[in-house]
Structures are given as C-alpha cells and as structure tokens.
Design a protein around this motif. Structure first.
Motif, PDB file in Angstrom:
ATOM      1  N   UNK A 232      -8.477  -3.881   5.849  1.00  0.00           N
ATOM      2  CA  UNK A 232      -7.911  -2.785   6.722  1.00  0.00           C
ATOM      3  C   UNK A 232      -6.495  -2.852   6.320  1.00  0.00           C
ATOM      4  N   UNK A 233      -5.773  -4.233   6.235  1.00  0.00           N
ATOM      5  CA  UNK A 233      -4.508  -4.661   6.082  1.00  0.00           C
ATOM      6  C   UNK A 233      -3.974  -4.133   4.752  1.00  0.00           C
ATOM      7  N   UNK A 234      -4.863  -4.230   3.794  1.00  0.00           N
ATOM      8  CA  UNK A 234      -4.793  -3.902   2.505  1.00  0.00           C
ATOM      9  C   UNK A 234      -4.679  -2.409   2.220  1.00  0.00           C
TER      10      UNK A 234
ATOM     11  N   UNK B 188      -8.453   0.407 -13.843  1.00  0.00           N
ATOM     12  CA  UNK B 188      -7.241   0.755 -12.874  1.00  0.00           C
ATOM     13  C   UNK B 188      -6.977  -0.579 -12.112  1.00  0.00           C
ATOM     14  N   UNK B 189      -5.894  -0.939 -11.429  1.00  0.00           N
ATOM     15  CA  UNK B 189      -5.594  -2.050 -10.529  1.00  0.00           C
ATOM     16  C   UNK B 189      -5.405  -1.699  -9.285  1.00  0.00           C
ATOM     17  N   UNK B 190      -5.916  -2.346  -8.347  1.00  0.00           N
ATOM     18  CA  UNK B 190      -5.872  -1.960  -7.065  1.00  0.00           C
ATOM     19  C   UNK B 190      -4.761  -2.672  -6.363  1.00  0.00           C
ATOM     20  N   UNK B 191      -4.012  -3.435  -6.913  1.00  0.00           N
ATOM     21  CA  UNK B 191      -2.761  -4.140  -6.342  1.00  0.00           C
ATOM     22  C   UNK B 191      -3.150  -5.221  -5.436  1.00  0.00           C
ATOM     23  N   UNK B 192      -4.093  -5.779  -5.375  1.00  0.00           N
ATOM     24  CA  UNK B 192      -4.866  -7.133  -4.742  1.00  0.00           C
ATOM     25  C   UNK B 192      -4.422  -8.049  -5.453  1.00  0.00           C
ATOM     26  N   UNK B 193      -3.000  -8.607  -5.205  1.00  0.00           N
ATOM     27  CA  UNK B 193      -2.357  -9.747  -5.882  1.00  0.00           C
ATOM     28  C   UNK B 193      -3.048 -11.067  -5.922  1.00  0.00           C
TER      29      UNK B 193
ATOM     30  N   UNK C 263       1.277   3.160   2.663  1.00  0.00           N
ATOM     31  CA  UNK C 263       2.641   2.924   2.700  1.00  0.00           C
ATOM     32  C   UNK C 263       3.115   3.205   1.140  1.00  0.00           C
ATOM     33  N   UNK C 264       2.037   2.779  -0.019  1.00  0.00           N
ATOM     34  CA  UNK C 264       2.275   2.941  -1.233  1.00  0.00           C
ATOM     35  C   UNK C 264       2.966   1.582  -2.054  1.00  0.00           C
ATOM     36  N   UNK C 265       2.797   0.508  -1.376  1.00  0.00           N
ATOM     37  CA  UNK C 265       3.064  -0.661  -2.045  1.00  0.00           C
ATOM     38  C   UNK C 265       2.449  -0.933  -3.430  1.00  0.00           C
ATOM     39  N   UNK C 266       2.928  -1.641  -4.344  1.00  0.00           N
ATOM     40  CA  UNK C 266       2.279  -1.532  -5.878  1.00  0.00           C
ATOM     41  C   UNK C 266       1.456  -2.839  -5.717  1.00  0.00           C
ATOM     42  N   UNK C 267       1.736  -3.890  -4.972  1.00  0.00           N
ATOM     43  CA  UNK C 267       0.877  -5.048  -4.870  1.00  0.00           C
ATOM     44  C   UNK C 267       0.860  -5.575  -3.413  1.00  0.00           C
ATOM     45  N   UNK C 268      -0.175  -5.962  -2.858  1.00  0.00           N
ATOM     46  CA  UNK C 268      -0.300  -6.775  -1.526  1.00  0.00           C
ATOM     47  C   UNK C 268      -0.752  -8.169  -1.614  1.00  0.00           C
ATOM     48  N   UNK C 269      -0.267  -8.938  -1.304  1.00  0.00           N
ATOM     49  CA  UNK C 269      -0.523 -10.461  -1.341  1.00  0.00           C
ATOM     50  C   UNK C 269      -0.871 -11.082   0.025  1.00  0.00           C
ATOM     51  N   UNK C 270      -1.979 -11.998   0.457  1.00  0.00           N
ATOM     52  CA  UNK C 270      -2.132 -12.448   1.520  1.00  0.00           C
ATOM     53  C   UNK C 270      -1.972 -13.963   1.553  1.00  0.00           C
TER      54      UNK C 270
END
Length: 480
Positions: A278-280, A334-339, A287-294
C-alpha cells in the motif's frame, strides 16, 4: 577420464536456484550465475550425493553415456574445477580477505551541514540531532577542506560525489550553494565531474530551491513514509504536528518541476506498519516518485518503534508481493520503481561481489560539523571513534585496522553463508546500534536476507530467461 583425480565438492562455493523453466548455479565467490544444462544438472546431482568422488566413481556412474559422453562429462567436471566447486582439497569456510589497507580512494564525501532539523521524527537514529534554533551548522571552510580531501585522496577518480545531509540539509542552503560553487570550480580545473546528492524531508522546498537543484543536477531522495495516516504517526514537526500535507504538496511541486534526474522516496518502516504494498502504491502511483525504497527499523534508540520478528516477517512477505509485481512488469519491459528489487537485479546482472558491506571508509567518508571524519553519515554525533579530520587528513592506520577487521570472516556465520558476497555482514550502523559492535554481522536479519536473495535470484532467472532486454533497457543505463 582415467586420469581424473579424486575431488571434494565444495558446498561453500555454490548455491542452486531452480525455477520451472531453468536451473541455475549461483557461484558464490564471484556472484556469477550459470545456467545448468541437462548434463551439468546430472553431474551436480551425482556430486551432491557423494561429496567426494574418484575417477572410478565417475566412470561407473556415467559409463552408459545416457547422460552425456565421456568428453561432455569431463568438460563439466573441468568447469566445476575452474569454479572451485570441485577441489582436491577438503572445503573450508571462507575466512575473508586478509591484507593491509592503507589507501582510501574515496569518491564520495558526505557533508553533515546542520545538526538542526525542523522535524522530530520519532524513530530518528541521529544522536546529535537538535531543534533548528540549537542546530550547529557546518562552516564553509570545513566543507571546502572536505572537498579538497576527496579530490586529493581520490585523485584517480574521474568524478566525485558530494552528499548534503543533516539534520535537514535545506536549513543550511547558504553553505550548500557555497560548496556547490567551490566543487564545480575545482573539478573544472582538474578535468573531473562532480555529482551532488541530497536526502531531504521536503518541507522547506520552494520553487526557487527546486530550480537551483535542477540547474546543478542534484540526485534527490525524499524521506516519506507513506499515506497520511502512516506518515503523520512518525514524521512530525518539532511542535508535534503531522507533516504529510506539507510534504505531499512540496513533493508534487518538485516532481512536476524537476527535470534533471529521477526523484526517489525513502521509507522507514516502523512498528505497526508493515503494508509495504500500500505504501509503495501511494508513493509511486499516486504521488509519482520514480523509485521507492524501504528500510525496516530494527535497532533504533527507542525500541518501541522497532519492528519485531513477526512484523519483519510481514514486511518481507509484502516485499515478495511487490517483487512479483516487479517481475510481471519487467516481463513487459517496464520498471515498477521498487528500488529494493531493482538493486538486487542490478547486483546479479553486473555480478557484484562485496568483500565489505558498503563503501563506507573505502569509497565514502562523512564529515561532521567539527570536520571529523566518520565512517558514514549514520555515525556523525555518535560515540563511534572517528578516523581523522579534514584539517589533518585521514587516520589511515586506524581506518585500515577497522576495515581489515571487517574483511575477516573467520569465526562468523558469514564464512559459510551463501549470500556472504552480496550481504558481506550487513550495515555497520545497524550492527553498532543492535549489538554495540559495528563489525558484528546483522544476525537478526540473516534468515530473512537469505530468503530475500533466493527470491531475487528466482525473479532474475525468470526475467533473464523470458525478457533479457529488460536488463539492457533498465539496469545497464541506471547510472547514466
């Protein structure tokens, strides 16, 4: 084949990864992955049954030729010897590299530009953090000497990276501009390139600041923990007010206006919040960030914010779900941006092998307000010993001794771990905070990390088998 010597199977040097479509051998010493064909699969299965084999054993097992000709079997065995999967010596745990370290070709310097921060995040690890009115700002002379240090020690590098950190770095924008100008001028004189990087809470961003950062091609990460209810629970102002509304507004402005580089979000996962999916989705798709890292919190100073074992399990299960989404998108190019997964794919594709967990001390040092040299930005203000000062330079004997200790895997679980060259023991600061010893492996993560890497290898195998072009389009170009 009659002259083939007796050999031991070295189980410390390989790990098998199986998917429905292919069987792969992960070569632990080099982090390389090799697809096993039918003959290689048959030979490896036999070797695993025996552990030690002789020429007579092999001839008897494969004499009928149904699983390969003698020449093909010999070729496979020769390949396994070249990879030290087979050896005339009994296998031994990997004790790590042993050599003196006295050169430090750093290419990155982290400037802790202000201990002051306008937020009071409940889980913050910074030991020298202060409210804005009491923040101690770095002076330009310290920043200048820091840049001179990285240019001198890393003279062989074609480019350097200057990182601005805090506290909140935007509370010392004056210094940032001075340091950028100085670094650009010095690098122009020396024929080098300079990159600038910043992690910010985004609350102080203005259009003017964004345009300045854009002009100088900053790499930007925004600290943001998810949707409003999640973010506001932990990321508050000094006065105790949630910051989501402000951060989301500033982030949208940044993302609409910024053109130089992709902007990522960095999420700290704390107790009570494990819904990574859900956060990703919110940060990437809404919001449109290119990547999201946890980054899970497991060793912060206030234990009530740290994820317990059950919550870590839930986080990793959620990350697997995101990993499958990443795979499905990758198969479509495609790249989902899950860094977190993207970094894993990059490590496997490029065959990265780590003797040390990160570049701290070798490629990177962090400078605090006094000009002292810290192992990384996480240690500024802590009781961890420093390694010199920008005035006198690096204490090379002390830093070398520390890193030589980090290289030594003898007596540690890392010596037999199958992901030892991908993990290399884990984050120094995580170990320092959790065990009071920066050189202790992050044992509380080990099982989950092995599971995560195994999962990543399965994803890698599927993508490389079905859409290898993805790596050329999204991995090979990542640093450009």
């Amino acid at each position: 084949m009659n002259h083939f010597p007796a050999l031991y199977l070295n189980t410390y040097n390989f790990h098998e990864v199986k998917t429905p479509d292919r069987s792969t051998l992960f070569h632990i010493p080099t982090s390389a992955m090799f697809r096993l064909d039918r003959i290689g699969r048959a030979v490896l299965d036999y070797l695993k049954e025996k552990n030690v084999v002789s020429a007579h054993d092999i001839e008897n097992e494969f004499h009928d030729g149904s699983r390969g000709t003698p020449e093909e079997i010999s070729a496979v065995l020769s390949d396994f010897q070249d990879l030290a999967i087979l050896s005339p010596d009994e296998p031994k745990p990997d004790a790590g590299m042993k050599f003196l370290i006295r050169d430090f070709p750093i290419n990155t310097i982290v400037l802790n530009v202000n201990t002051g921060c306008n937020l009071s995040c409940t889980y913050c690890y910074k030991e020298d953090l202060a409210v804005p009115s009491k923040g101690e700002k770095m002076q330009f002379e310290t920043a200048k000497k820091s840049i001179d240090l990285v240019l001198a020690e890393g003279a062989q590098n074609e480019r350097i990276n200057v990182v601005f950190f805090g506290g909140e770095p935007l509370t010392n924008m004056r210094l940032i501009k001075q340091a950028v100008q100085y670094a650009e001028e010095r690098c122009a004189e020396l024929g080098k390139r300079v990159d600038f990087t910043m992690t910010t809470n985004a609350t102080l961003l203005t259009e003017e600041i964004v345009d300045y950062l854009d002009e100088h091609h900053f790499g930007i990460s925004i600290s943001m923990d998810g949707p409003e209810a999640v973010h506001d629970r932990r990321r508050k102002t000094v006065g105790g007010t949630g910051t989501y509304t402000t951060v989301a507004k500033k982030a949208r402005m940044l993302l609409e206006r910024y053109r130089s580089r992709a902007v990522g979000a960095r999420v700290t996962l704390t107790a009570g919040y494990t819904d990574v999916v859900a956060i990703h989705h919110h940060l990437k798709n809404e919001l449109g960030f290119a990547e999201v890292g946890f980054a899970p919190a497991t060793s912060g100073p206030i234990s009530t914010f740290n994820l317990d074992a059950t919550e870590l399990r839930a986080v990793f299960d959620n990350m697997r779900t995101l990993g499958l989404e990443y795979r499905d998108a990758a198969l479509e190019g495609k790249n989902t941006g899950f860094s977190n997964m993207h970094q894993m794919m990059s490590d496997l594709y490029e065959g990265r092998r780590k003797a040390l967990p990160c570049g701290a001390g070798i490629g990177l040092l962090a400078v605090d307000k006094k000009g002292d040299l810290n192992l990384c930005h996480r240690f500024t203000g802590s009781e961890m010993p420093t390694f010199g000062n920008v005035q006198q330079g690096i204490d090379k004997a002390a830093l070398g001794t520390f890193l030589e200790g980090a290289l030594d895997r003898s007596g540690k679980g890392c010596s037999t771990c199958r992901i030892r060259n991908l993990c290399a023991g884990g984050c120094y600061h995580e170990s320092y905070a959790h065990f009071s010893d920066p050189l202790s492996p992050t044992y509380h993560y080990c099982d989950l990390m092995r599971e995560w890497v195994d999962f990543g290898m399965e994803i890698y195998n599927e993508i490389i088998g079905k859409n290898p072009r993805f790596f050329g389009d999204h991995i090979a170009t990542r640093s450009h």
